[in-house]
Design a protein around this motif. Structure first.
Motif, PDB file in Angstrom:
ATOM      1  N   LYS A  43      29.176  56.712  42.395  1.00 44.05           N
ATOM      2  CA  LYS A  43      28.382  56.159  41.204  1.00 44.05           C
ATOM      3  C   LYS A  43      29.228  55.394  40.372  1.00 44.05           C
ATOM      4  O   LYS A  43      30.604  55.907  40.277  1.00 44.05           O
ATOM      5  CB  LYS A  43      28.217  57.400  40.632  1.00 44.05           C
ATOM      6  CG  LYS A  43      27.164  57.426  39.388  1.00 44.05           C
ATOM      7  CD  LYS A  43      26.620  58.630  38.677  1.00 44.05           C
ATOM      8  CE  LYS A  43      25.902  58.575  37.516  1.00 44.05           C
ATOM      9  NZ  LYS A  43      25.517  59.794  37.004  1.00 44.05           N
ATOM     10  N   ILE A  44      29.176  54.215  39.928  1.00 47.45           N
ATOM     11  CA  ILE A  44      29.890  53.317  39.102  1.00 47.45           C
ATOM     12  C   ILE A  44      29.320  53.100  37.723  1.00 47.45           C
ATOM     13  O   ILE A  44      28.141  52.938  37.510  1.00 47.45           O
ATOM     14  CB  ILE A  44      30.220  52.068  39.832  1.00 47.45           C
ATOM     15  CG1 ILE A  44      30.778  52.365  41.066  1.00 47.45           C
ATOM     16  CG2 ILE A  44      31.149  51.017  39.014  1.00 47.45           C
ATOM     17  CD1 ILE A  44      30.743  51.283  42.202  1.00 47.45           C
ATOM     18  N   GLN A  45      30.178  53.187  36.829  1.00 49.44           N
ATOM     19  CA  GLN A  45      29.795  52.933  35.342  1.00 49.44           C
ATOM     20  C   GLN A  45      29.399  51.726  35.185  1.00 49.44           C
ATOM     21  O   GLN A  45      29.997  50.480  35.916  1.00 49.44           O
ATOM     22  CB  GLN A  45      30.642  53.308  34.404  1.00 49.44           C
ATOM     23  CG  GLN A  45      31.198  54.945  34.476  1.00 49.44           C
ATOM     24  CD  GLN A  45      30.008  55.653  33.999  1.00 49.44           C
ATOM     25  OE1 GLN A  45      29.239  55.294  32.859  1.00 49.44           O
ATOM     26  NE2 GLN A  45      29.649  56.646  34.574  1.00 49.44           N
ATOM     27  N   ASN A  46      28.022  51.127  34.591  1.00 52.36           N
ATOM     28  CA  ASN A  46      27.917  49.855  34.428  1.00 52.36           C
ATOM     29  C   ASN A  46      28.656  49.395  33.146  1.00 52.36           C
ATOM     30  O   ASN A  46      27.899  49.736  31.901  1.00 52.36           O
ATOM     31  CB  ASN A  46      26.454  49.877  34.159  1.00 52.36           C
ATOM     32  CG  ASN A  46      25.831  48.317  34.129  1.00 52.36           C
ATOM     33  OD1 ASN A  46      26.612  47.311  34.269  1.00 52.36           O
ATOM     34  ND2 ASN A  46      24.532  47.867  33.932  1.00 52.36           N
ATOM     35  N   ALA A  47      29.624  49.059  32.965  1.00 53.19           N
ATOM     36  CA  ALA A  47      30.525  48.835  31.863  1.00 53.19           C
ATOM     37  C   ALA A  47      30.866  47.528  31.350  1.00 53.19           C
ATOM     38  O   ALA A  47      30.424  46.624  32.308  1.00 53.19           O
ATOM     39  CB  ALA A  47      31.937  49.574  32.228  1.00 53.19           C
ATOM     40  N   PHE A  48      31.603  47.275  30.470  1.00 56.30           N
ATOM     41  CA  PHE A  48      31.936  45.858  30.180  1.00 56.30           C
ATOM     42  C   PHE A  48      33.152  45.363  30.784  1.00 56.30           C
ATOM     43  O   PHE A  48      34.283  45.111  29.898  1.00 56.30           O
ATOM     44  CB  PHE A  48      31.816  45.713  28.591  1.00 56.30           C
ATOM     45  CG  PHE A  48      30.656  45.845  28.063  1.00 56.30           C
ATOM     46  CD1 PHE A  48      30.335  47.194  27.283  1.00 56.30           C
ATOM     47  CD2 PHE A  48      29.494  44.960  28.119  1.00 56.30           C
ATOM     48  CE1 PHE A  48      28.833  47.326  26.977  1.00 56.30           C
ATOM     49  CE2 PHE A  48      28.210  45.351  27.781  1.00 56.30           C
ATOM     50  CZ  PHE A  48      27.940  46.514  26.951  1.00 56.30           C
ATOM     51  N   LEU A  49      33.413  45.469  31.830  1.00 56.33           N
ATOM     52  CA  LEU A  49      34.683  45.087  32.597  1.00 56.33           C
ATOM     53  C   LEU A  49      34.469  43.712  32.850  1.00 56.33           C
ATOM     54  O   LEU A  49      33.677  43.185  33.785  1.00 56.33           O
ATOM     55  CB  LEU A  49      34.958  46.067  33.604  1.00 56.33           C
ATOM     56  CG  LEU A  49      36.103  45.498  34.609  1.00 56.33           C
ATOM     57  CD1 LEU A  49      37.358  45.920  33.689  1.00 56.33           C
ATOM     58  CD2 LEU A  49      36.212  46.322  35.931  1.00 56.33           C
ATOM     59  N   LEU A  50      35.228  42.812  32.066  1.00 61.54           N
ATOM     60  CA  LEU A  50      35.055  41.330  32.159  1.00 61.54           C
ATOM     61  C   LEU A  50      36.104  40.731  32.727  1.00 61.54           C
ATOM     62  O   LEU A  50      37.312  41.406  32.500  1.00 61.54           O
ATOM     63  CB  LEU A  50      34.723  40.982  30.982  1.00 61.54           C
ATOM     64  CG  LEU A  50      33.440  41.090  30.227  1.00 61.54           C
ATOM     65  CD1 LEU A  50      33.280  40.583  28.835  1.00 61.54           C
ATOM     66  CD2 LEU A  50      32.256  40.821  30.854  1.00 61.54           C
ATOM     67  N   ILE A  51      36.085  39.815  33.753  1.00 63.43           N
ATOM     68  CA  ILE A  51      37.007  38.942  34.205  1.00 63.43           C
ATOM     69  C   ILE A  51      37.097  37.654  33.949  1.00 63.43           C
ATOM     70  O   ILE A  51      36.006  36.879  33.938  1.00 63.43           O
ATOM     71  CB  ILE A  51      36.865  39.210  35.783  1.00 63.43           C
ATOM     72  CG1 ILE A  51      36.974  40.623  36.412  1.00 63.43           C
ATOM     73  CG2 ILE A  51      37.904  38.195  36.588  1.00 63.43           C
ATOM     74  CD1 ILE A  51      36.687  40.793  37.828  1.00 63.43           C
ATOM     75  N   SER A  52      38.337  36.946  33.431  1.00 63.79           N
ATOM     76  CA  SER A  52      38.342  35.797  33.141  1.00 63.79           C
ATOM     77  C   SER A  52      39.807  35.088  33.526  1.00 63.79           C
ATOM     78  O   SER A  52      40.892  35.862  33.662  1.00 63.79           O
ATOM     79  CB  SER A  52      38.322  35.389  31.667  1.00 63.79           C
ATOM     80  OG  SER A  52      39.301  36.196  31.021  1.00 63.79           O
ATOM     81  N   PRO A  53      39.879  33.980  34.057  1.00 66.92           N
ATOM     82  CA  PRO A  53      38.621  33.006  34.239  1.00 66.92           C
ATOM     83  C   PRO A  53      37.895  33.500  35.684  1.00 66.92           C
ATOM     84  O   PRO A  53      38.512  34.085  36.445  1.00 66.92           O
ATOM     85  CB  PRO A  53      39.178  31.597  34.422  1.00 66.92           C
ATOM     86  CG  PRO A  53      40.648  31.912  35.150  1.00 66.92           C
ATOM     87  CD  PRO A  53      41.065  33.236  34.422  1.00 66.92           C
ATOM     88  N   ASN A  54      36.597  33.130  35.596  1.00 66.34           N
ATOM     89  CA  ASN A  54      35.714  33.694  36.898  1.00 66.34           C
ATOM     90  C   ASN A  54      34.711  32.335  36.909  1.00 66.34           C
ATOM     91  O   ASN A  54      33.821  32.343  36.203  1.00 66.34           O
ATOM     92  CB  ASN A  54      35.109  34.860  36.659  1.00 66.34           C
ATOM     93  CG  ASN A  54      34.532  35.612  37.627  1.00 66.34           C
ATOM     94  OD1 ASN A  54      34.702  34.939  38.982  1.00 66.34           O
ATOM     95  ND2 ASN A  54      33.956  36.676  37.693  1.00 66.34           N
ATOM     96  N   PRO A  55      34.990  31.553  38.201  1.00 61.09           N
ATOM     97  CA  PRO A  55      35.926  31.688  39.256  1.00 61.09           C
ATOM     98  C   PRO A  55      37.405  31.584  38.823  1.00 61.09           C
ATOM     99  O   PRO A  55      37.632  31.073  37.779  1.00 61.09           O
ATOM    100  CB  PRO A  55      35.395  30.745  40.211  1.00 61.09           C
ATOM    101  CG  PRO A  55      34.264  29.710  39.375  1.00 61.09           C
ATOM    102  CD  PRO A  55      34.084  30.389  38.278  1.00 61.09           C
ATOM    103  N   THR A  56      38.289  32.133  39.863  1.00 62.39           N
ATOM    104  CA  THR A  56      39.680  31.880  39.658  1.00 62.39           C
ATOM    105  C   THR A  56      40.374  31.148  40.596  1.00 62.39           C
ATOM    106  O   THR A  56      39.768  31.204  41.846  1.00 62.39           O
ATOM    107  CB  THR A  56      40.235  33.318  39.318  1.00 62.39           C
ATOM    108  OG1 THR A  56      41.835  33.211  39.291  1.00 62.39           O
ATOM    109  CG2 THR A  56      40.028  34.075  40.704  1.00 62.39           C
TER     110      THR A  56
END
Length: 94
Positions: free
Chosen positions: A19-32
Motif C-alpha cells: 500500500k503506497i501513499q498517493n503523495a506529492f513526491l515530484l521528480i525534476s527534471p523528468n525525463p532525465t
C-alpha cells in the motif's frame, strides 16, 4: 503496475504488493539524462529505484534530494521513498 483507488495508490513494487501513499513526491527534471531531484522534503528512511521488471537498480545519492541513475539504461523507473509511509513516483531516463 500501479492503479489509484481514492487517495491511495496500489501496485507492485519489487516482489510484494504494498500500500503506497498517493503523495506529492515530484521528480525534476523528468525525463532525465541521469541526475534528478526529489521535491518532497522528507527525512528518508529509504530510497529505492526499480525498473519496469521490479528489479532494484543501482544509483548514487549526492544528498537527500539528488539521485544519479546515469549508469542505468534508458527507460522507465519507479522511485520508492519511505519515511514511515511509502511514496512512489515514475521517472523516465533518456
Amino acid at each position: 503496475m500501479l492503479y489509484n483507488k481514492g487517495n491511495t495508490c496500489y501496485g507492485t513494487i519489487g516482489i510484494a504488493d504494498e500500500k503506497i501513499q498517493n503523495a506529492f513526491l515530484l521528480i525534476s527534471p523528468n525525463p532525465t539524462n541521469g541526475i534528478f531531484y526529489l521535491s518532497k522534503d522528507l527525512s528518508y528512511d529509504e530510497i529505492k529505484i526499480y525498473n519496469t521488471y521490479g528489479q532494484a537498480v543501482a544509483f548514487e545519492i549526492s544528498n537527500k534530494n539528488e539521485i544519479n541513475i546515469s549508469a542505468a539504461p534508458t527507460g522507465l523507473y519507479f522511485v520508492k521513498v519511505s519515511d514511515g509511509k511509502k511514496y512512489v513516483a515514475k521517472v523516465m531516463k533518456e
